[in-house]
Design a protein around this motif. Structure first.
Motif, PDB file in Angstrom:
ATOM      1  N   ALA A 127      -2.793  -1.921 -10.322  1.00  8.95           N
ATOM      2  CA  ALA A 127      -3.726  -2.411  -9.302  1.00  8.95           C
ATOM      3  C   ALA A 127      -3.976  -1.318  -8.278  1.00  8.95           C
ATOM      4  N   ARG A 128      -5.100  -1.477  -7.564  1.00  6.76           N
ATOM      5  CA  ARG A 128      -5.430  -0.533  -6.490  1.00  6.76           C
ATOM      6  C   ARG A 128      -4.704  -0.925  -5.210  1.00  6.76           C
ATOM      7  N   VAL A 129      -4.337   0.098  -4.460  1.00  8.20           N
ATOM      8  CA  VAL A 129      -3.707  -0.094  -3.161  1.00  8.20           C
ATOM      9  C   VAL A 129      -4.791  -0.480  -2.147  1.00  8.20           C
ATOM     10  N   SER A 130      -4.403  -1.186  -1.096  1.00 11.30           N
ATOM     11  CA  SER A 130      -5.341  -1.611  -0.060  1.00 11.30           C
ATOM     12  C   SER A 130      -5.374  -0.613   1.099  1.00 11.30           C
ATOM     13  N   ASN A 131      -6.425  -0.723   1.868  1.00 13.65           N
ATOM     14  CA  ASN A 131      -6.532  -0.057   3.171  1.00 13.65           C
ATOM     15  C   ASN A 131      -6.583  -1.130   4.237  1.00 13.65           C
ATOM     16  N   TYR A 132      -5.799  -0.988   5.270  1.00 14.06           N
ATOM     17  CA  TYR A 132      -5.896  -1.889   6.409  1.00 14.06           C
ATOM     18  C   TYR A 132      -6.750  -1.208   7.474  1.00 14.06           C
ATOM     19  N   HIS A 189      -8.256   1.082  -1.128  1.00 12.27           N
ATOM     20  CA  HIS A 189      -7.962   2.500  -0.947  1.00 12.27           C
ATOM     21  C   HIS A 189      -8.930   3.316  -1.808  1.00 12.27           C
ATOM     22  N   CYS A 190      -9.271   4.510  -1.350  1.00 11.16           N
ATOM     23  CA  CYS A 190     -10.278   5.308  -2.064  1.00 11.16           C
ATOM     24  C   CYS A 190      -9.869   5.656  -3.487  1.00 11.16           C
ATOM     25  N   GLY A 191      -8.572   5.661  -3.777  1.00 12.14           N
ATOM     26  CA  GLY A 191      -8.194   6.008  -5.149  1.00 12.14           C
ATOM     27  C   GLY A 191      -6.772   5.642  -5.530  1.00 12.14           C
ATOM     28  N   GLY A 192      -5.984   5.118  -4.592  1.00  7.52           N
ATOM     29  CA  GLY A 192      -4.573   4.853  -4.859  1.00  7.52           C
ATOM     30  C   GLY A 192      -4.345   3.752  -5.872  1.00  7.52           C
ATOM     31  N   ILE A 193      -3.532   4.059  -6.883  1.00  3.75           N
ATOM     32  CA  ILE A 193      -3.200   3.118  -7.960  1.00  3.75           C
ATOM     33  C   ILE A 193      -1.681   2.983  -8.044  1.00  3.75           C
ATOM     34  N   LEU A 194      -1.210   1.747  -8.221  1.00  3.42           N
ATOM     35  CA  LEU A 194       0.200   1.503  -8.525  1.00  3.42           C
ATOM     36  C   LEU A 194       0.304   0.915  -9.924  1.00  3.42           C
ATOM     37  N   ILE A 195       1.305   1.383 -10.679  1.00  2.00           N
ATOM     38  CA  ILE A 195       1.580   0.827 -12.002  1.00  2.00           C
ATOM     39  C   ILE A 195       3.018   0.345 -11.999  1.00  2.00           C
ATOM     40  N   PHE A 196       3.206  -0.967 -12.142  1.00  2.00           N
ATOM     41  CA  PHE A 196       4.532  -1.559 -12.102  1.00  2.00           C
ATOM     42  C   PHE A 196       5.137  -1.594 -13.509  1.00  2.00           C
ATOM     43  N   GLU A 208      -8.997  -9.177  -7.844  1.00  2.78           N
ATOM     44  CA  GLU A 208      -8.864  -8.500  -9.129  1.00  2.78           C
ATOM     45  C   GLU A 208      -8.460  -7.034  -8.940  1.00  2.78           C
ATOM     46  N   ASN A 209      -7.350  -6.679  -9.561  1.00  5.17           N
ATOM     47  CA  ASN A 209      -6.865  -5.295  -9.557  1.00  5.17           C
ATOM     48  C   ASN A 209      -6.699  -4.719  -8.151  1.00  5.17           C
ATOM     49  N   GLN A 210      -6.247  -5.524  -7.206  1.00  3.50           N
ATOM     50  CA  GLN A 210      -5.952  -5.044  -5.858  1.00  3.50           C
ATOM     51  C   GLN A 210      -4.716  -5.765  -5.336  1.00  3.50           C
ATOM     52  N   ILE A 211      -3.854  -5.005  -4.648  1.00  3.05           N
ATOM     53  CA  ILE A 211      -2.633  -5.595  -4.102  1.00  3.05           C
ATOM     54  C   ILE A 211      -2.590  -5.432  -2.592  1.00  3.05           C
ATOM     55  N   LEU A 212      -1.838  -6.315  -1.945  1.00  3.23           N
ATOM     56  CA  LEU A 212      -1.713  -6.309  -0.485  1.00  3.23           C
ATOM     57  C   LEU A 212      -0.616  -5.356  -0.029  1.00  3.23           C
ATOM     58  N   LEU A 213      -0.768  -4.110  -0.369  1.00  5.18           N
ATOM     59  CA  LEU A 213       0.084  -3.038   0.152  1.00  5.18           C
ATOM     60  C   LEU A 213      -0.822  -1.880   0.510  1.00  5.18           C
ATOM     61  N   ASP A 214      -0.631  -1.289   1.695  1.00  4.56           N
ATOM     62  CA  ASP A 214      -1.371  -0.069   1.990  1.00  4.56           C
ATOM     63  C   ASP A 214      -0.496   1.129   1.648  1.00  4.56           C
ATOM     64  N   LYS A 215      -1.007   2.327   1.854  1.00  5.68           N
ATOM     65  CA  LYS A 215      -0.286   3.521   1.406  1.00  5.68           C
ATOM     66  C   LYS A 215       1.039   3.696   2.143  1.00  5.68           C
ATOM     67  N   TYR A 216       1.097   3.238   3.399  1.00  7.51           N
ATOM     68  CA  TYR A 216       2.338   3.388   4.166  1.00  7.51           C
ATOM     69  C   TYR A 216       3.400   2.420   3.660  1.00  7.51           C
ATOM     70  N   GLU A 217       3.000   1.187   3.365  1.00 10.70           N
ATOM     71  CA  GLU A 217       3.942   0.220   2.803  1.00 10.70           C
ATOM     72  C   GLU A 217       4.398   0.654   1.415  1.00 10.70           C
ATOM     73  N   THR A 218       3.480   1.257   0.670  1.00 11.42           N
ATOM     74  CA  THR A 218       3.830   1.778  -0.654  1.00 11.42           C
ATOM     75  C   THR A 218       4.934   2.821  -0.547  1.00 11.42           C
TER      76      THR A 218
END
Length: 558
Positions: A127-132, A189-196, A208-218
């Motif tokens: 999923a893609r990372v979020s921006n707050y 986020h402009c391009g951040g992806i997480l793969i669990f 769809e394909n987005q999670i409630l974590l921003d880059k700092y929480e990641t």
């Protein structure tokens, strides 16, 4: 999985042979030890797996991943860090508790294609990372006014007294203060992806394909984020020629001549007025010189005063003697003065970059009365304005060199690709006019330039706006020009200057410095007089009298 087994899997994914030189063997052993001890193997393997999904799409690495020999051997990066003498500490450091970043640039129009292949390969796990997006002063003020009943469109710079009753102003100020720093909305986020490793936790799903974590929480949760980024320069280059960046020659007379005269319009990421002046000052001769220029200009973008001075004061000798060019230079400088390892030196570099005054004071105590104390401290304090390591600058410099090479050797194809893919900082008409001059766009029509420009942002004819001109007298220039590009910079505690590039004829541009802030949003024509200044192979007019005009003011002049 056993870490040694993972290391073997890593080695099995090498796409290049290890050169038969002891320095390469030593560097590989150092990196594999870091990867084993910090359990990074699967992160490298995951990136390689993504690249195996995109063998038909070109990529370049962004950031410090090019500092890694393992990345080079795995084909993740095309930069040999041993040959380039780049330390690994900027990328992987056992003294840090964060994960290394591996960021990949793809042609901008294929970014979503790459992401969709990832989502298809790891369904429910990626999923893609979020921006707050947080409230800042202007947005908080606007929101407060709306909540308290302000009607209609709120103009830029409005005051509460203009849109609210007097009795509501104190409450509006309270609401504004309360909103500051609070979450305004959530975007992707402009391009951040997480793969669990397993399914994405349901509590984190935000569509769809987005999670409630921003880059700092990641980072805090120690998830490995991969940035799938869009690069218009790569799109432009791939449209012209699909050879790798490494295949372009280190030296080329036509490319050097083009860069040396600052002919960089359309060279994505290398066409700014500051880059143009720096290329002229440095007399760029090679691909490596592009790396130097890239590192010198791009890191100081956040510091307006230095950038403003750069338009007038670039000196190639001063730049190379007194400037810490790359973050890696700072690591080496610190390691030398403290006689410590590169990993410790990188931690001190980070302290300066983050303006950690407590650690900076500790560093000053350590170096004592060292003969280089003042010069080292002066250079390191500039790190808070830097954003490029040598690996990133090298890859970006290679891209700029390749685009300049294509402009020099294949101008028609270059401009067709530019018009198709690029959105630079210059006005739209600049690119179309340059493409016409290069023969990439046919221009059969004559007349009506101002009317068509006002309507579409460009014009069809091959001639320039007839009224635009330069009149040169000894030491002075009088001009009437169409604004091609402008920016306002802070040049002192309270002072501002405006740097503008004006079109005064076909292929003719004039750089001017106006001693105050100015906007050309509704008045794109500038008449003025100024003193001609010539420094470091570039000329500029220091304006002392000027007037903005509208297109209709000059439309009748032919």
């Amino acid at each position: 999985m056993d870490r040694y087994i993972e290391l073997q899997q890593l080695v099995n994914q090498f796409r290049r042979e290890l050169p038969q030189d002891q320095c390469y063997a030593d560097r590989l052993a150092e990196e594999l030890e870091l990867i084993r001890d910090q359990n990074f193997s699967r992160h490298f393997l995951r990136v390689r797996e993504i690249l195996d999904l995109t063998t038909d799409i070109p990529h370049i690495t962004r950031g410090s991943a090019g500092s890694s020999l393992v990345c080079w051997l795995m084909g993740i990066s095309d930069l040999d860090p041993v040959a380039e003498n780049i330390p690994i500490a900027r990328f992987m450091n056992p003294k840090r508790d964060d994960l290394p970043d591996i960021d990949l640039d793809f042609p901008h129009w294929q970014q979503l294609t790459v992401m969709n292949r990832i989502f298809k390969r790891w369904p429910g796990q990626s999923a893609r990372v979020s921006n707050y997006v947080m409230y800042k002063e202007k947005s908080a003020k606007r929101e407060a006014a709306k909540r308290l009943g302000a009607k209609g469109t709120l103009k830029r710079g409005f005051e509460f007294s203009q849109v609210l009753p007097q009795e509501e102003i104190a409450e509006a100020e309270r609401v504004t203060a309360k909103l500051m720093g609070k979450k305004r909305c959530i975007s992707k986020h402009c391009g951040g992806i997480l793969i669990f490793d397993r399914a994405v936790p349901r509590s984190l799903i935000n569509g769809e394909n987005q999670i409630l974590l921003d880059k700092y929480e990641t980072e805090d949760l120690e998830h490995f984020k991969i940035d799938i980024l869009a690069n218009r320069g790569l799109s432009q280059l791939w449209e012209i020629d699909q050879r790798p960046l490494t295949d372009y020659p280190e030296h080329d007379e036509m490319t050097s001549a083009l860069l040396g005269r600052g002919d960089v319009l359309g060279v994505t990421q290398g066409e700014s007025p500051a880059m143009k002046r720096l290329f002229r000052a440095l007399k760029v001769k090679s691909k490596s010189d592009c790396t130097l220029a890239t590192a010198l200009i791009r890191p100081v973008a956040t510091q307006g005063r230095r950038k403003a001075n750069a338009f007038q004061d670039w000196s190639a000798d001063t730049i190379q003697q007194d400037t810490v060019v790359f973050e890696d230079d700072a690591i080496t400088m610190i390691a030398d003065i403290l006689e410590c390892d590169m990993y410790t030196a990188d931690m001190w570099r980070r302290a300066f970059a983050k303006r950690n005054e407590e650690k900076i004071y500790e560093f000053m105590q350590l170096i004592g009365d060292h003969p280089k104390r003042d010069s080292v401290l002066s250079a390191l304090r500039e790190l808070s304005h830097f954003g490029l390591c040598r690996a990133h600058a090298t890859n970006l410099g290679r891209l700029i060199w390749a685009l300049a090479y294509q402009k020099a050797h294949n101008p028609e194809q270059f401009w067709r690709a530019c018009l198709k893919h690029c959105e630079g900082s210059y006005s739209r008409w600049v690119y179309y006019q340059e493409a016409k001059l290069a023969g990439a766009v046919h221009a059969p029509l004559e007349g009506g330039e101002c009317e068509e420009l006002a309507r579409t942002g460009r014009w069809s004819s091959g001639r320039f706006i007839p009224a635009c001109t330069e009149i040169r007298r000894p030491g002075e220039v009088e001009f009437l020009g169409l604004v091609a590009n402008y920016r306002v910079f802070k040049s002192g505690a309270k002072d501002y200057i405006t740097f503008a590039t004006l079109g005064t004829g076909n292929g003719r541009y004039l750089d001017v410095i106006i001693p105050h802030a100015i906007s050309f949003a509704d008045q794109p024509i500038l008449w003025g007089k100024g003193r001609l200044d010539f420094t470091n192979s570039s000329e500029c007019v220091k304006v002392y009298k000027s007037k903005r005009m509208k297109l209709q003011d000059i439309a009748h002049i032919d």
